[in-house]
Design an enzyme around this catalytic site. Structure first.
Site, PDB file in Angstrom:
ATOM      1  N   ASN A 272      34.545  44.416  41.267  1.00 36.32           N
ATOM      2  CA  ASN A 272      35.032  45.159  42.425  1.00 36.32           C
ATOM      3  C   ASN A 272      35.538  44.158  43.475  1.00 36.32           C
ATOM      4  O   ASN A 272      35.379  42.944  43.323  1.00 36.32           O
ATOM      5  CB  ASN A 272      33.920  46.057  42.972  1.00 36.32           C
ATOM      6  N   CYS A 274      34.705  42.867  46.268  1.00 38.46           N
ATOM      7  CA  CYS A 274      33.865  41.831  46.895  1.00 38.46           C
ATOM      8  C   CYS A 274      32.956  41.117  45.916  1.00 38.46           C
ATOM      9  O   CYS A 274      32.143  40.273  46.322  1.00 38.46           O
ATOM     10  CB  CYS A 274      33.061  42.446  48.029  1.00 38.46           C
ATOM     11  N   GLU A 276      30.361  41.836  43.932  1.00 29.75           N
ATOM     12  CA  GLU A 276      28.949  42.056  43.606  1.00 29.75           C
ATOM     13  C   GLU A 276      28.746  42.951  42.393  1.00 29.75           C
ATOM     14  O   GLU A 276      27.627  43.078  41.892  1.00 29.75           O
ATOM     15  CB  GLU A 276      28.205  42.637  44.814  1.00 29.75           C
TER      16      GLU A 276
END
Length: 769
Positions: A272, A274, A276
């Site tokens: 995704n 960012c 994580e």
């Protein structure tokens, strides 16, 4: 009574709740009267996944879970659950595999657009697209390569934003052995290119071995070697770009797949936006965080500790809550629904870690702090896996559960024997359970607790808030733990040594904390390793090698640079004051017009216009307009100095006609009144466009009006009306006048880079939510 008084919220928490999470009708009328009403709405909606006879009970349980900000669901859940809106409660998605054909590429583009329309961020792997110059059989042409199609995605994202939909972030990945990898690495050197994307290189174990051995590295597509280069110079290219432009990030993709609980039934090639949540095609990330800062007993005493019993109570409730969201959420695409229901992965994480450590007397980055954080996360992991096994006994395991394969591989093989025994008895409801997500906005909402596993960014800072009457008031925002300390010890009590901020830490200390927690996270961690601007290139490269050697799944750094701006800059901008030009321009030297230098004149009547005025015309190009805007500023010569007298703004784009005429008349009227008119620059530069601004000359400009303000400012400096260092702007005090980059939403200089994301400390804007 105000919202703040009624709900015991500090101003920024109240504002974020009202702006982002409070349910309102289309006309703006509030449905949620209180924050408690918002929790009740969310709890009731999520409880709809339970049996009808048990929904009221679970709604009460979930409401208790949310109370006092002890569990913070991701913003999509807080804002969307129970509203009957056609939105997804999942934050982000990884899109399906992009087929290497024109129809396949544009089908993938359409799916990404539909996902972003519902507010979901998207990640895509572009490694499946043939390299630039490769033959396109059947049409007698050469391929344009993945970068050219990423430009199309970038334009799509900007278009959706301009249509008024909620912004969705994008992640673009490319394998380290793709023939176009060097172009991918250099893409962000152009400050105007791929601004809607976060970029990451998929780095393999073989590549890291080749880097360490300084051996050859073939660039391959579809079994064909296009080029062979040396691995270490390619690694240095990645590092140099990241050092200079903060991108691309690095994802250790082989490690991610090796530690994936579902490696027997899926292959991951993207994350995704960012980072994580490494996800398979059509995978979705469902996020929530336990607020550790709210669970510390006897803070700032020798008995300070995390309430383990409360943690053991909250985590199973949070797992059940998030598992229910899988069932009650909307999905932009049917493929995303099928993927989510087949595996039921969730991402339970933490926030407030740094505050909790400070409250327990532990310095972030120390060996003692990392050991305590590891223990806390191990406890959350244990409670989460046992809770999911219990849910499987009640509701059934996830459909793709294969007992032998699941227990033998991935992250599961490192779990304790009691956890594996529980899974073996009942199966498990959720294939993956833990993740550390960006929590910038929800952490501000929860009273400005430290964000995710990041250090405290700032003990205190000031934010300027625009009031309904047009005035700006200054509010002080204090870190949650610092506010608690001062409440216990007094406003003037010096902070204990356990309080450290991002500026106090070395990159190694960031890595120590991330590495301590990673073994208990089955997905990944969104974190930024903040690096000082004077860190040498060799030391910077060592950060990434240490991240790999410590077993991290990826690494994201931020070092202040000319393209993305500075995380922090010291000092408050000086107040703009008109000054005499040290070297007047040629027109000032006209013997008829020249006079002795004088002071600023404040006039009761507007200045009379001379028949001939000296001036300059500036050309301004804005991305949303096909035609340039021309700005002419004419000056009047008074007492031997130039001062702005009138402005004309012209463009062939008739869409701008009405407001440019209005702006021309208003600004000219202000100029003709005399005095210190530099405030015009400040007001224009404070205007932000909710659709987003653009990068100009290596700086982010939040709106076209702000760009016009910049032109006027440059003219005032060049003609001597302003000193070169007296640039009007938005002042912000952070940690004794430390300032961040400018937020594209509110215009405040409070945009910080942490958790692999950009978050505004002033209004709660987040690039990732």
């Amino acid at each position: 009574m105000s919202v703040t008084e009624r709900h015991d919220l500090d101003p920024i928490s109240a504002e974020i709740w009202d702006m982002k999470y409070r349910f309102k009708r289309p006309d703006g009328a509030a449905v949620d009267a209180t924050v408690e009403a918002s929790w009740q709405r969310v709890a009731k909606a999520v409880a709809e996944a339970e049996k009808p006879a048990e929904r009221a009970r679970w709604a009460r349980e979930f409401e208790g879970l949310l109370k006092d900000y002890r569990f913070l669901p991701a913003g999509r859940i807080l804002s969307g659950a129970g509203t009957a809106r056609t939105v997804t409660l999942f934050n982000c998605f990884v899109m399906g595999r992009i087929e290497d054909s024109l129809s396949g590429i544009f089908d993938a583009l359409k799916e990404a657009a539909l996902t972003m329309q519902q507010g979901g961020g998207v990640g895509m792997d572009f490694s499946t697209i043939r390299p630039k110059g490769a033959a396109v059989k059947g049409v007698g042409a050469d391929a344009s390569g993945p970068l050219s199609f990423m430009d199309v995605w970038d334009a799509m994202c900007r278009t959706i934003m301009s249509a008024g939909s909620r912004r969705g972030a994008m992640m673009g990945t490319l394998r380290c052995d793709h023939p176009d990898i060097e172009d991918f690495i250099a893409a962000k050197a152009d400050p105007k290119r791929l601004r809607m994307f976060n970029l990451s290189v998929l780095v393999t174990d073989d590549f890291m071995k080749a880097v360490k051995a300084d051996s050859d590295w073939p660039l391959v597509f579809a079994g064909q070697t296009y080029k062979t280069i040396r691995a270490r110079p390619l690694w240095d290219q990645i590092m140099r770009s990241t050092y200079d432009y903060a991108e691309p990030g690095v994802i250790f993709i082989d490690r991610i797949n090796a530690l994936n609980n579902l490696s027997y039934c899926e292959t991951i090639q993207a994350t995704n936006p960012c980072g994580e949540q490494p996800l398979p095609p059509y995978g979705a990330c469902l996020l929530g965080s336990i607020n550790l800062a709210a669970l510390v007993s006897d803070p700032f005493t020798e008995q300070a500790r995390l309430d383990e019993a409360e943690l053991a109570r909250l985590v199973p409730l949070a797992v059940r809550f998030m598992d229910n969201v899988v069932d009650v959420s909307n999905y932009p695409l049917p493929e995303q629904r099928r993927e989510a229901l087949a595996k039921r992965r969730i991402g339970l994480g933490i926030t407030g870690l740094a505050d909790a450590l400070a409250m327990c007397g532990l310095r972030y980055g120390s060996d003692e702090a990392s050991a305590r954080a590891k223990d806390w996360m191990a406890g959350i992991e244990r409670h989460a896996y046992l809770a999911s096994a219990a849910l499987a006994a009640e509701k059934g395991a996830f459909p793709l559960y294969d007992a032998e394969a699941y227990l033998a591989g991935g992250h599961v093989k490192g779990l304790g024997p009691d956890i594996k025994a529980a899974i073996a008895r009942t199966g498990i409801r959720n294939a993956l359970l833990t993740s550390i997500a960006p929590t910038g906005t929800i952490s501000l909402f929860a009273g400005n607790v430290s964000s995710g596993i990041e250090p405290i960014f700032s003990v205190a800072y000031e934010r300027k808030v625009l009031q309904p009457n047009g005035e700006r008031v200054t509010q002080k925002v204090v870190d949650y733990a610092a506010r608690l300390w001062r409440g216990l010890k007094g406003a003037d009590a010096p902070l204990p040594s356990s309080f450290v901020t991002v500026n106090d830490l070395e990159p190694h200390e960031h890595l120590v904390m991330q590495a301590a927690i990673q073994p208990h996270i089955d997905s990944s961690i969104s974190k930024t390793i903040n690096c000082p601007p004077d860190l040498s290139f060799e030391a910077f490269k060592a950060v990434y090698l240490e991240a790999y050697d410590r077993g991290l799944k990826g690494c994201t750094t931020f070092r202040p640079n000319e393209v993305t701006g500075a995380v922090l800059s010291l000092g408050e901008p000086a107040k703009a004051e008109p000054v005499q030009a040290a070297l007047p321009l040629e027109a000032v030297r006209d013997p008829v017009l020249h006079a002795e230098p004088g002071e600023v004149v404040y006039m009761k009547q507007p200045l009379a216009r001379h028949e001939v005025l000296p001036g300059f015309t500036y050309k301004l190009k804005w991305a949303d307009s096909d035609h340039a805007i021309y700005i002419t500023i004419n000056d009047i010569l008074q007492d031997g100095r130039r001062r702005p007298f009138e402005i004309f703004i012209n463009s062939k784009n008739m869409e701008h006609f009405a407001w440019t005429v209005a702006l021309t008349r208003m600004i000219s009227a202000v100029f003709r009144r005399g005095g210190d008119v530099s405030f015009v620059v400040e007001e224009l530069k404070a205007v932000f466009d909710p659709r987003g601004g653009q990068w100009m000359d290596g700086r982010y400009v939040p709106s076209l009006l702000a760009a016009i303000g910049g032109v006027i400012e440059r003219h005032m400096i060049d003609t001597g009306f302003l000193k070169p260092d007296a640039k009007p702007g938005l002042a912000l005090a952070v940690n004794d006048q430390q300032r961040g980059a400018q937020c594209p939403r509110c215009g405040e200089a409070t945009l910080v880079f942490q958790e692999g994301c950009a978050t505004c400390l002033s209004c709660g804007y987040s690039k990732c939510s």
